[in-house]
Design a protein around this motif. Structure first.
Motif, short mmCIF file in Angstrom:
data_model
loop_
_atom_site.label_atom_id
_atom_site.label_comp_id
_atom_site.label_asym_id
_atom_site.label_seq_id
_atom_site.Cartn_x
_atom_site.Cartn_y
_atom_site.Cartn_z
N LYS A 316 0.82 -1.21 0.00
CA LYS A 316 0.00 0.00 0.00
C LYS A 316 0.86 1.27 0.00
O LYS A 316 0.47 2.28 -0.54
CB LYS A 316 -0.93 0.00 1.23
CG LYS A 316 -1.98 -1.09 1.18
CD LYS A 316 -2.94 -1.03 2.34
CE LYS A 316 -2.29 -1.34 3.69
NZ LYS A 316 -1.80 -2.73 3.80
N THR A 317 2.04 1.17 0.63
CA THR A 317 2.85 2.37 0.79
C THR A 317 3.20 3.00 -0.56
O THR A 317 3.15 4.22 -0.72
CB THR A 317 4.16 2.03 1.53
OG1 THR A 317 3.84 1.24 2.66
CG2 THR A 317 4.87 3.28 1.96
N ASP A 411 -2.91 6.21 6.94
CA ASP A 411 -2.45 4.81 6.87
C ASP A 411 -2.99 4.03 8.06
O ASP A 411 -3.19 4.58 9.13
CB ASP A 411 -0.92 4.77 6.88
CG ASP A 411 -0.39 3.40 6.48
OD1 ASP A 411 -1.18 2.60 5.91
OD2 ASP A 411 0.79 3.12 6.72
N GLU A 412 -3.21 2.76 7.83
CA GLU A 412 -3.68 1.85 8.89
C GLU A 412 -4.89 2.42 9.59
O GLU A 412 -4.93 2.62 10.79
CB GLU A 412 -2.55 1.55 9.88
CG GLU A 412 -1.29 1.01 9.25
CD GLU A 412 -1.48 -0.35 8.57
OE1 GLU A 412 -2.57 -0.95 8.69
OE2 GLU A 412 -0.55 -0.79 7.88
N GLY A 579 2.64 -2.10 10.15
CA GLY A 579 3.42 -1.49 9.09
C GLY A 579 4.92 -1.69 9.06
O GLY A 579 5.53 -1.48 8.04
#
Ligand code: ADP
Ligand code: MG
Length: 722
Positions: A316-317, A411-412, A579
């Motif tokens: 995803k990053t 994120d997350e 992550g």
């Protein structure tokens, strides 16, 4: 359909319950304690469950084990507590119903259970009957207290379906026991059920196979059989779900039509260079597809509100980096928010690695900055130069001004609650005026999560978002084999094996739990664990330590030393959960694995086997542990599929716990159940879309519209507040 009782009264639904015949101020206050204020509330004060007399079994008729759950009704005549080895206890009770006696047995929470399941206690018990060495017994039955009157009713065969209302201490005080409450409700429903207006036009109501609301309430409060009861509930749940989905659909539409966004003109040369020359790998097909979906949103004049779901390690990053690159290249600021400082640092390092080559400025804003450095950064960011800013969500709470913000990436996301997420999506700094004095457009928002959320849940929690999915792993991932082991017997063996592998060049995470209620204690566990292991089985190996109490700089340093191999073993609390990316790590030992939730275990395990070599995950459990923990460990052994794990997790834990106790922002569904009613949720979602398509302002459906405004818009507060 139930017959229409003769005397029906209409009364205003907002009438306080104290004004109803038979409910004085005392009873009204008991109801108030249960959140019931008005006649409407009262009519919707539905039974918690039902007792189906036709389904209860006479103990004397039992011939052996039963395949399904059965219900027996009777009185406890004898009890006994037995202590076993190692402090375990067992509580047994004899249940007598006139036709025979059945043994009830509990192995857990025996101390609590003993306090209320005593001699003379009368109740209905449900569970499976098993045969234990010739004795029939029911282990951990579900029990439902009955009043004496209720027992008699059941004995006499009155009321085949008995409604049981949620009562409690406050109700007992005003002598509304189970039976009293039922009698009262019976009368109220009989008299006032026609006061509730019908919100569905006849035609649609029939199309969805729903009874009228008056019929439905009758069916729910006074069902004559299961079909009737189910049908009534379907209607009540459907109403609730449609209103909820209308709210989401309405939010989506408002986003598109009313809110000004940024229409990015182009994907430029820098972004192309990033994808084609700089990234050391080719994007997977899934990553390409998701990038197209994101770009499609970014070029529209309304703000993107998109959820990216992708299992741990699905990449995803890099999606975030490409999106931010597009935003910067088109002259905007882009912000990436991570739930922890460690993760923010890691994103910062990754971003610099790729984006420095393109000359894109990347900044890091975390809690560890000095006051002066922070102020300088704030001033600089307030200039609005195109560039990337990475931080924790303090980035938003800090009131940092980002007047040129074009894209926010969270994120997350599963670490944040729904309400918090909604807040992050409309950041403070994007309100007000832009550099040129014009009204600011709302930035595009991409939220990313590695918790693969069951679809029905996603529709409810993220109904306002468009969803993209990374359903393909980058190539060259190793397999991770998982074992659950009893620490009492195998702990040292596990560590000896790990030690051998470390000597051959592997890298290992050793995870200790960190549970909120005793943060100090568990922290101590990690610290002592570190000492014990580094002096013992890992003697001669450098062992790092990482926990939440360390300063950001120390944490980064510990991570760096582990990533570089200086400390091939890292003892850590769960701060590494989300992550953290160290491709060389292949081994993970999780201490007290029985204490972790499924998605947490899955997240943790996702840290290993990233670099192409196979990984090993050892789940050390310390008995005694419960049935649920056993089930979790078994699932972890059986599958690596995050989606399956999420669904199992939801099933084992039920809705309330799915996101942990911190999650206060769960959708306030009262009647429908996200796990059980997933089909209905889908139908409701479609129905809401259809309604708005045929009448965008719902003018065609005045009653439905009125109800939507009354009940859903009242919840916008829930949506917009924390
Ligand atoms: P997550 O989705 O869990 O955030 P990351 O973005 O951290 O996953 O990616 C995990 C690893 O996969 C990283 O080391 C990243 O460089 C690598 N990666 C991402 N995309 C690809 C790809 N298309 N091919 C190969 N490796 C990739
Ligand atoms: Mg990630």
């Amino acid at each position: 359909m139930p017959e229409q009782p003769k005397s029906k009264k209409a009364a205003p639904l907002e009438l306080p319950v104290a004004y109803l015949r038979g409910i004085g101020p005392r009873k009204a206050s008991a109801f108030r304690s249960a959140g019931v204020h008005t006649l409407r509330d009262l009519l919707y004060y539905v039974p918690r469950r039902y007792l189906d007399r036709s389904l209860s079994t006479q103990i004397g008729s039992l011939r052996g084990e039963t395949k399904d759950e059965i219900t027996v009704i009777g009185r406890i005549t004898e009890t006994q507590m037995t202590r076993g080895r190692g402090g375990s206890t067992r509580y047994e009770a004899a249940l007598e119903d006139g036709s025979g006696t059945l043994t009830l047995i509990w192995f857990r929470q025996t101390n609590q259970i003993r306090k209320w399941i005593k001699e003379g206690y009368t109740a209905a018990f449900s569970g499976k009957v098993t045969n234990y060495g010739g004795t029939l017994q029911m282990a951990h039955p579900e029990s439902m207290t009955l009043s004496r009157g209720e027992m008699e009713d059941l004995r006499d065969g009155k009321g085949r379906w008995v409604a049981l209302y949620p009562g409690g201490k406050e109700f007992d005080k005003v002598s509304l026991d189970v039976r009293g409450l039922r009698t009262l409700m019976d009368r109220i429903v009989g008299e006032y059920v026609n006061s509730v207006p019908e919100i569905w036009p006849e035609e649609l109501r029939k199309q969805y196979g729903l009874p009228t609301i008056s019929q439905a309430l009758e069916m729910v409060h006074r069902p004559r059989n299961k079909q009737e009861c189910d049908l009534g509930w379907k209607r009540i749940k459907f109403d609730e779900l449609v209103i909820f989905q209308l709210l989401w659909a309405w939010t989506r539409r408002r986003n598109r039509e009313k809110v000004k966004g940024i229409a990015y003109p182009e994907v430029g040369g820098l972004t192309r260079k990033l994808i084609e020359d700089i990234l050391p790998f080719k994007l997977t097909d899934a990553q390409r597809r998701v990038m197209r979906e994101i770009w499609n949103d970014m070029k529209q004049p309304f703000p993107m509100t998109r959820l990216l779901q992708g299992d741990v390690g699905s990449g995803k990053t890099v999606i975030a980096l490409i999106g931010m690159c597009i935003a910067v290249e088109n002259g905007h600021q882009a912000a990436l928010m991570a739930p922890t400082g460690i993760l923010a640092e890691q994103h910062y390092i990754t971003s610099r690695k790729y984006l420095d080559k393109l000359g894109i400025p990347v900044d890091l804003l975390t809690g560890s900055l000095t006051e002066k450095a922070r102020r300088e950064k704030h001033e600089q960011l307030a200039q609005g130069q195109p560039g990337i800013i990475i931080g924790t969500h303090a980035l938003i709470q800090d009131k940092v001004r980002l007047p040129n913000l074009g894209l926010t990436i969270i994120d997350e996301q599963h670490r944040f609650g729904v309400a918090q997420r909604l807040k992050l999506m409309e950041p403070e700094q994007s309100k007000g005026r832009g550099l040129d004095g014009s009204d600011l457009a709302r930035p595009d928002v991409l939220v990313m999560t590695a918790t693969p959320i069951p679809r029905s849940l996603a529709l409810t929690l993220y109904g306002d978002l468009d969803v993209s999915r990374l359903d393909e792993m980058p190539p060259g991932r190793g397999k991770v084999k998982t074992e659950a082991r009893n620490a009492d017997f195998e702990r040292m063996k596990v560590y000896e094996r790990v030690s051998k592998r470390i000597h051959k060049g592997d890298r290992a995470f050793i995870i200790f739990p960190l549970v909120e209620q005793s943060e100090k204690l568990d922290l101590a566990a990690a610290v002592t664990g570190h000492e014990e292991l580094s002096k013992g089985v890992f003697k001669g190996i450098e062992v790092g330590l990482l926990h939440g109490r360390m300063k950001v700089g120390e944490k980064t340093e510990a991570m760096r030393r582990f990533a570089s191999g200086e400390t091939p073993v890292l003892v850590s609390t769960t701060v590494v959960e989300v992550g953290v990316d160290v491709p060389e790590a292949t081994i993970m030992v999780i201490e007290h694995a029985e204490r972790f939730g499924l998605s947490q275990l899955h997240q943790l395990r996702g840290r290993i086997g990233r670099g192409g070599r196979d990984g090993y995950c050892e789940l050390l459990y310390y008995p005694p542990h419960g049935r649920k923990a056993e089930a979790r460990l078994a699932i972890m052994k059986a599958t690596n599929d995050g989606f399956l794990i999420a669904e199992e997790d939801l099933r084992i834990r039920g809705m309330g716990d799915f996101f942990g106790t911190k999650q206060s922002g769960l959708p306030p569904l009262r009647f429908a159940d996200i796990v059980e009613d997933h089909d209905l949720i889908r139908i409701a979602r479609k129905a809401a879309e259809d309604l708005l398509n045929s009448s965008p302002d719902l003018a065609k459906y005045p009653e439905l519209n009125a109800e939507f405004r009354r009940s859903a818009l009242g919840r916008v507060g829930w949506l917009e507040a924390g």
